[in-house]
Motif scaffolding. Sequence first.
Motif, PDB file in Angstrom:
ATOM      1  N   PHE A  52      10.356   3.953   2.541  1.00 48.28           N
ATOM      2  CA  PHE A  52      10.500   5.597   2.099  1.00 48.28           C
ATOM      3  C   PHE A  52      11.293   5.662   0.741  1.00 48.28           C
ATOM      4  O   PHE A  52      12.420   5.312   1.081  1.00 48.28           O
ATOM      5  N   GLU A  60       1.951  -5.342   3.515  1.00 52.47           N
ATOM      6  CA  GLU A  60       0.947  -5.941   4.617  1.00 52.47           C
ATOM      7  C   GLU A  60       1.597  -7.473   5.090  1.00 52.47           C
ATOM      8  O   GLU A  60       1.425  -7.998   6.178  1.00 52.47           O
ATOM      9  N   VAL A  78       7.545   8.880  -1.372  1.00 50.63           N
ATOM     10  CA  VAL A  78       6.508   8.319  -1.379  1.00 50.63           C
ATOM     11  C   VAL A  78       6.669   7.089  -0.016  1.00 50.63           C
ATOM     12  O   VAL A  78       7.822   7.068   0.065  1.00 50.63           O
ATOM     13  N   VAL A  79       5.774   6.856   0.646  1.00 54.60           N
ATOM     14  CA  VAL A  79       5.681   5.824   1.743  1.00 54.60           C
ATOM     15  C   VAL A  79       5.001   4.659   1.266  1.00 54.60           C
ATOM     16  O   VAL A  79       3.856   4.623   0.887  1.00 54.60           O
ATOM     17  N   GLY A  80       5.634   3.655   1.742  1.00 50.80           N
ATOM     18  CA  GLY A  80       4.878   2.365   1.375  1.00 50.80           C
ATOM     19  C   GLY A  80       4.994   1.320   2.479  1.00 50.80           C
ATOM     20  O   GLY A  80       5.675   1.519   3.368  1.00 50.80           O
ATOM     21  N   PHE A  81       3.978   0.598   2.358  1.00 48.30           N
ATOM     22  CA  PHE A  81       3.762  -0.318   3.627  1.00 48.30           C
ATOM     23  C   PHE A  81       3.517  -1.754   2.979  1.00 48.30           C
ATOM     24  O   PHE A  81       2.475  -1.816   2.153  1.00 48.30           O
ATOM     25  N   TYR A 114       3.748   1.093  16.187  1.00 50.15           N
ATOM     26  CA  TYR A 114       3.439   1.181  14.725  1.00 50.15           C
ATOM     27  C   TYR A 114       3.384  -0.404  14.312  1.00 50.15           C
ATOM     28  O   TYR A 114       2.859  -0.518  13.494  1.00 50.15           O
ATOM     29  N   PHE A 127      -0.430   2.047   9.702  1.00 51.00           N
ATOM     30  CA  PHE A 127      -0.004   2.981   8.462  1.00 51.00           C
ATOM     31  C   PHE A 127      -0.910   3.840   7.913  1.00 51.00           C
ATOM     32  O   PHE A 127      -0.634   5.093   7.716  1.00 51.00           O
ATOM     33  N   PHE A 152       0.780  -1.329  -0.049  1.00 49.28           N
ATOM     34  CA  PHE A 152       0.150  -0.127  -0.096  1.00 49.28           C
ATOM     35  C   PHE A 152       0.980   1.257  -0.169  1.00 49.28           C
ATOM     36  O   PHE A 152       1.913   1.122   0.709  1.00 49.28           O
ATOM     37  N   LEU A 153       0.655   2.286  -0.658  1.00 43.62           N
ATOM     38  CA  LEU A 153       1.457   3.447  -0.903  1.00 43.62           C
ATOM     39  C   LEU A 153       0.582   4.636  -0.348  1.00 43.62           C
ATOM     40  O   LEU A 153      -0.371   4.749  -0.558  1.00 43.62           O
ATOM     41  N   TYR A 154       1.230   5.471   0.153  1.00 50.39           N
ATOM     42  CA  TYR A 154       1.155   6.894   0.535  1.00 50.39           C
ATOM     43  C   TYR A 154       1.661   8.039  -0.154  1.00 50.39           C
ATOM     44  O   TYR A 154       2.935   7.829  -0.235  1.00 50.39           O
ATOM     45  N   TYR A 155       0.862   8.582  -1.039  1.00 51.59           N
ATOM     46  CA  TYR A 155       1.612   9.889  -1.771  1.00 51.59           C
ATOM     47  C   TYR A 155       1.396  11.135  -1.014  1.00 51.59           C
ATOM     48  O   TYR A 155       0.134  11.456  -1.081  1.00 51.59           O
ATOM     49  N   GLN A 204      -0.645   8.006   8.110  1.00 47.80           N
ATOM     50  CA  GLN A 204      -0.826   8.725   6.928  1.00 47.80           C
ATOM     51  C   GLN A 204      -1.857   9.811   7.145  1.00 47.80           C
ATOM     52  O   GLN A 204      -1.803  11.092   6.592  1.00 47.80           O
ATOM     53  N   HIS A 256       5.022  -6.634   6.933  1.00 46.29           N
ATOM     54  CA  HIS A 256       4.989  -5.352   7.662  1.00 46.29           C
ATOM     55  C   HIS A 256       6.209  -4.608   7.905  1.00 46.29           C
ATOM     56  O   HIS A 256       6.376  -3.741   8.713  1.00 46.29           O
ATOM     57  N   THR A 313       7.794  -0.900   6.146  1.00 48.13           N
ATOM     58  CA  THR A 313       7.601   0.224   5.646  1.00 48.13           C
ATOM     59  C   THR A 313       9.062   0.961   4.953  1.00 48.13           C
ATOM     60  O   THR A 313       9.817   0.454   5.544  1.00 48.13           O
TER      61      THR A 313
END
Lengths: 83, 283
Positions: free
Chosen positions: A33, A26, A21-24, B242, B250, A11-14, B254, A29, A31
């Motif tokens: 950057f 699942e 970009v921050v990714g996770f 976390y 997460f 899952f990505l956070y833009y 965010q 677990h 994370t």
Amino acid sequence: MTKYRIKPSVFLYYPSDHIGVVGFDEDSHETFFINLNSSSLKKLLVHTLFDLPMLKESFECEQVTAKEILNKLLIYKIINEDL
Amino acid sequence: MYIDIGEYLFRVDKAPNIVINNLKLMYDDAFSGFSHSPADFSVSLSHDSLLRRFVKPQVTFYLGNNSPFKPLPASQSYPVMEWGMNWCIAATDFNRLIVHAAVLVKNNKAIIFPATPGSGKSTLSAYFALSGWKLYSDEMAIIDLDTLKVMPLFRPVCLKNQSISLVKEWFPQSIFTGIAKDTQKGDVAHLKINNFAEFKTFSPVDVVAIVFPKYQKNTKTEPYMINKSTGFEKLAANSFNYNILGRKGFDGIQRLIEKTQQVEINYNDLSDVDNLLTSEFTL
């Protein structure tokens, strides 16, 4: 031409400031950057499958840079080769 | 005896008199012999053996029958109780995001100050809390992952080394425990901020900013906006749970990063930081 796809567990956070970009993942677990232009990556990943020319177009960059970005995405295990 | 710290209820089954007296001093009406609800944690502090009661006395913190720490000198009994209580929360609450940070509130807007090295977090907490801000926590920000509101905790501030005399000098009327010497964090004393009646008026509030302060001698107080992915990284690094929260953590960080501003502040004068934050976030 090798095709790639984003891992389904990622899952990505833009960020709204478009820096990085921050990714996770699942599954693991983990994370991560990534120092990439988030708008360009978002533009690329709307495609279920993509290849190097598509990446080059999304990031509007040279072939060499496109390969570097591709490697980065593979190293971070954000994308897989589509087999 | 019970300690009601707001979000959590502790039952103290056994503790040396010096700890009981300090708990009375720090928690006033929140420390009582009666509770309407079952405790979240049953804790005790005891001497492990008769010998250790007299020869280099030591105490051990227990949560139920389990002891998470090695025994420590009895002269550090009160800090051991406080650190044990911190551990209980950080190690067992997996429903909310818990960040190692101070939380201060003004005009119902919270600012989170993560405990990055050199931040002077506790000195800042004490100064702000005794200068009109509400102290929601000196040690951990408890963030509800649905509402993203930060919850108040009724705890004293843990001051270390030179900060103790500094705060005593700034606020001579302030209420302290005695100083526990040579702990793993140096000399330590706890400072009471609110009374329980005041604390009970506190409610969960929205977070407006995450501020990473850095104390530097002879520097002008300067804020620097940091980018959101760096803010995410720093906040996650300071979170106790976390990694355990997984996707929920997460998504929560965010959303929190998107709805707040993230700022680094180099400072050497806390009143400048107070003025800066008050004007920057219209507090």
